[in-house]
Motif scaffolding. Structure first.
Motif, PDB file in Angstrom:
ATOM      1  N   SER A  59       0.704  -1.225   0.031  1.00  0.00           N
ATOM      2  CA  SER A  59      -0.089   0.054  -0.046  1.00  0.00           C
ATOM      3  C   SER A  59       0.904   1.147  -0.179  1.00  0.00           C
ATOM      4  CB  SER A  59      -1.105   0.006   1.136  1.00  0.00           C
ATOM      5  OG  SER A  59      -0.260   0.328   2.497  1.00  0.00           O
ATOM      6  N   LEU A  60       2.166   0.938  -0.013  1.00  0.00           N
ATOM      7  CA  LEU A  60       3.092   2.279   0.068  1.00  0.00           C
ATOM      8  C   LEU A  60       2.961   3.242  -1.190  1.00  0.00           C
ATOM      9  CD1 LEU A  60       6.097   0.831   1.643  1.00  0.00           C
ATOM     10  CD2 LEU A  60       4.030   1.913   2.762  1.00  0.00           C
ATOM     11  N   GLY A  61       2.593   2.670  -2.390  1.00  0.00           N
ATOM     12  CA  GLY A  61       2.691   3.497  -3.412  1.00  0.00           C
ATOM     13  C   GLY A  61       4.024   3.734  -4.061  1.00  0.00           C
ATOM     14  N   VAL A  62       4.806   2.986  -3.604  1.00  0.00           N
ATOM     15  CA  VAL A  62       6.224   3.252  -4.008  1.00  0.00           C
ATOM     16  C   VAL A  62       6.773   1.809  -5.160  1.00  0.00           C
ATOM     17  CG1 VAL A  62       8.743   2.913  -3.312  1.00  0.00           C
ATOM     18  CG2 VAL A  62       6.814   4.145  -1.931  1.00  0.00           C
ATOM     19  N   GLU A  96       8.915  13.898   2.019  1.00  0.00           N
ATOM     20  CA  GLU A  96       8.758  12.931   0.876  1.00  0.00           C
ATOM     21  C   GLU A  96       8.392  11.526   1.679  1.00  0.00           C
ATOM     22  OE1 GLU A  96      10.418  16.447  -1.048  1.00  0.00           O
ATOM     23  OE2 GLU A  96      11.361  14.982   0.468  1.00  0.00           O
ATOM     24  N   VAL A  97       9.113  11.182   2.560  1.00  0.00           N
ATOM     25  CA  VAL A  97       9.111   9.764   3.446  1.00  0.00           C
ATOM     26  C   VAL A  97       8.169  10.109   4.268  1.00  0.00           C
ATOM     27  CG1 VAL A  97      10.245   8.449   5.180  1.00  0.00           C
ATOM     28  CG2 VAL A  97      11.591   9.531   3.245  1.00  0.00           C
ATOM     29  N   TYR A  98       7.627  10.980   5.062  1.00  0.00           N
ATOM     30  CA  TYR A  98       6.665  11.036   5.689  1.00  0.00           C
ATOM     31  C   TYR A  98       5.284  11.025   4.888  1.00  0.00           C
ATOM     32  CZ  TYR A  98       8.994  12.718   9.799  1.00  0.00           C
ATOM     33  OH  TYR A  98      10.067  12.713  10.628  1.00  0.00           O
ATOM     34  N   ALA A  99       5.125  11.689   3.600  1.00  0.00           N
ATOM     35  CA  ALA A  99       3.995  11.438   3.022  1.00  0.00           C
ATOM     36  C   ALA A  99       3.662  10.044   2.512  1.00  0.00           C
ATOM     37  CB  ALA A  99       4.198  12.339   1.831  1.00  0.00           C
ATOM     38  N   HIS A 107      20.024   8.981   0.637  1.00  0.00           N
ATOM     39  CA  HIS A 107      19.415   7.955  -0.012  1.00  0.00           C
ATOM     40  C   HIS A 107      19.750   6.681   0.751  1.00  0.00           C
ATOM     41  CE1 HIS A 107      22.827   7.083  -2.992  1.00  0.00           C
ATOM     42  NE2 HIS A 107      22.882   6.164  -2.255  1.00  0.00           N
ATOM     43  N   GLU A 108      19.896   7.004   1.870  1.00  0.00           N
ATOM     44  CA  GLU A 108      19.756   5.851   2.619  1.00  0.00           C
ATOM     45  C   GLU A 108      18.508   5.839   3.485  1.00  0.00           C
ATOM     46  OE1 GLU A 108      19.505   5.205   6.354  1.00  0.00           O
ATOM     47  OE2 GLU A 108      20.463   3.430   6.546  1.00  0.00           O
ATOM     48  N   VAL A 109      18.282   6.810   3.742  1.00  0.00           N
ATOM     49  CA  VAL A 109      16.703   7.119   4.428  1.00  0.00           C
ATOM     50  C   VAL A 109      15.650   7.248   3.278  1.00  0.00           C
ATOM     51  CG1 VAL A 109      15.401   8.650   5.505  1.00  0.00           C
ATOM     52  CG2 VAL A 109      17.480   7.935   6.466  1.00  0.00           C
ATOM     53  N   GLY A 110      16.072   7.688   2.353  1.00  0.00           N
ATOM     54  CA  GLY A 110      14.995   7.901   1.136  1.00  0.00           C
ATOM     55  C   GLY A 110      15.074   6.689   0.249  1.00  0.00           C
ATOM     56  N   ALA A 111      15.746   5.597   0.401  1.00  0.00           N
ATOM     57  CA  ALA A 111      15.922   4.745  -0.668  1.00  0.00           C
ATOM     58  C   ALA A 111      14.707   3.711  -0.323  1.00  0.00           C
ATOM     59  CB  ALA A 111      17.244   3.999  -0.442  1.00  0.00           C
ATOM     60  N   VAL A 112      14.280   3.093  -1.580  1.00  0.00           N
ATOM     61  CA  VAL A 112      13.232   2.361  -1.347  1.00  0.00           C
ATOM     62  C   VAL A 112      13.320   1.021  -0.554  1.00  0.00           C
ATOM     63  CG1 VAL A 112      12.063   0.474  -2.763  1.00  0.00           C
ATOM     64  CG2 VAL A 112      12.571   2.433  -3.848  1.00  0.00           C
TER      65      VAL A 112
END
Length: 319
Positions: A43-46, A154-157, A197-202
């Motif tokens: 459900s993440l949309g990623v 972006e991560v919180y969204a 990109h550690e935190v923002g990575a898929v």
């Protein structure tokens, strides 16, 4: 309204360090619902990833392995051992002494970024992880990737848009907040300018949200983590050669007063994501004098060190 019954108490034994995938695997082994986990992550949309849950042997012990499998467009090879530890082929005479390690490891090092990178690795994913990223760049070792650098908004969204419980969302947000603060301090930039990109990575997003989902599914309220065992030596990243523990991990344990036990293992046992999870969920570092062990879960890492590469998670009852 009836008062909610007290939840379970989780004890984490981290004698081989901890990474995001090792932690999630230990909770799955404790009985966290794989169906709830898959539905939540779907459900993440990623795009760009799938998960694989398997059984592996670590030093002869049967353990659960949780792997975020990235597609070709999101895979990042900065976690390759040759790059991480340096290789003569790349002029990296960097003595690492590293046996490939058994973790998964994220590695990231550190990277919060501003565009550099972390390499998560354990896995060769945590591993192997990281990354989707927008704007191509060459990493200097023959790998060209397109990376999308996500910041906290972006991560919180992504978290808020997921079909998971409020408690799972709150835990996931807290873990990312701990990571962001550590990366902000390491790089000397405001937290709202950290794009890791550690935190923002898929794969990092999947690991952290999986942790929140599994903790909620097991109804864990109390988490006891007496200490984290860490290796020694150095690791290589885009910023250069960094000491172990890497800067983000050092910042996390310092800010949250988490005890470290430094071992003679050459390599990184505690990853930024693993340390952030502990910092966000730990409620105590003291075990009861007596307790019953109700259930045990073993979460496997991806590397092989001389010590069994597992996190041992126990649901305990002190009453």
């Amino acid at each position: 309204m009836a008062e909610r019954k007290k939840g379970k108490t989780l004890y984490l034994e981290c004698r081989a360090g901890i990474s995001g995938d090792m932690f999630v695997a230990s909770l799955i082994d404790l009985g966290a619902s794989q169906e709830a986990l898959r539905k939540g992550l779907e459900s993440l949309g990623v795009d760009g990833f799938d998960i694989a849950i398997t059984r592996v042997k670590k030093s002869g012990l049967d353990a659960c392995d949780f792997d975020v499998v990235l597609d070709a467009s999101h895979e990042n090879h900065d976690h390759d051992m040759e790059y991480l530890h340096g290789s003569e082929a790349e002029g990296g005479s960097h003595e690492h002494g590293h046996e490939p390690d058994g973790h998964g490891y994220e590695h990231t090092h550190e990277h919060g970024h501003i565009h550099e990178h972390d390499h998560e690795h354990g896995h060769t994913r945590e591993h192997g992880h990281n990354h989707g990223h927008e704007h191509d760049h060459v990493h200097g070792h023959g790998h060209e990737h397109s990376h999308v650098h996500r910041g906290l908004p972006e991560v919180y969204a992504i978290i808020e848009g997921a079909n998971i419980t409020r408690r799972a969302k709150d835990v996931s947000r807290h873990i990312f907040e701990v990571l962001a603060e550590a990366e902000s301090k390491a790089h000397g930039v405001p937290i709202d300018q950290v794009h890791f990109h550690e935190v923002g990575a898929v794969d990092s997003i999947a690991d952290v949200i999986a942790a929140g989902i599994c903790l909620d599914d097991l109804d864990v309220d109390e988490v006891i983590v007496p200490e984290l065992w860490e290796g020694t030596g150095t690791v290589r990243c885009r910023h250069g050669i960094l000491p172990v523990p890497v800067p983000a991990v050092a910042n996390i344990v310092a800010a949250n007063r988490i005890k470290l036990h430094v071992t003679d293992v050459q390599g990184e046992l505690v990853t930024p994501t693993g340390a952030a999870i502990v910092a966000a969920i730990r409620t105590s570092d003291v075990l009861p004098e007596r307790f019953l062990v109700e259930k045990i879960g073993l979460g496997a890492g991806k590397r092989e060190y001389k010590t069994a590469g597992i996190v041992r998670a126990m649901l305990i009852d002190a009453e």
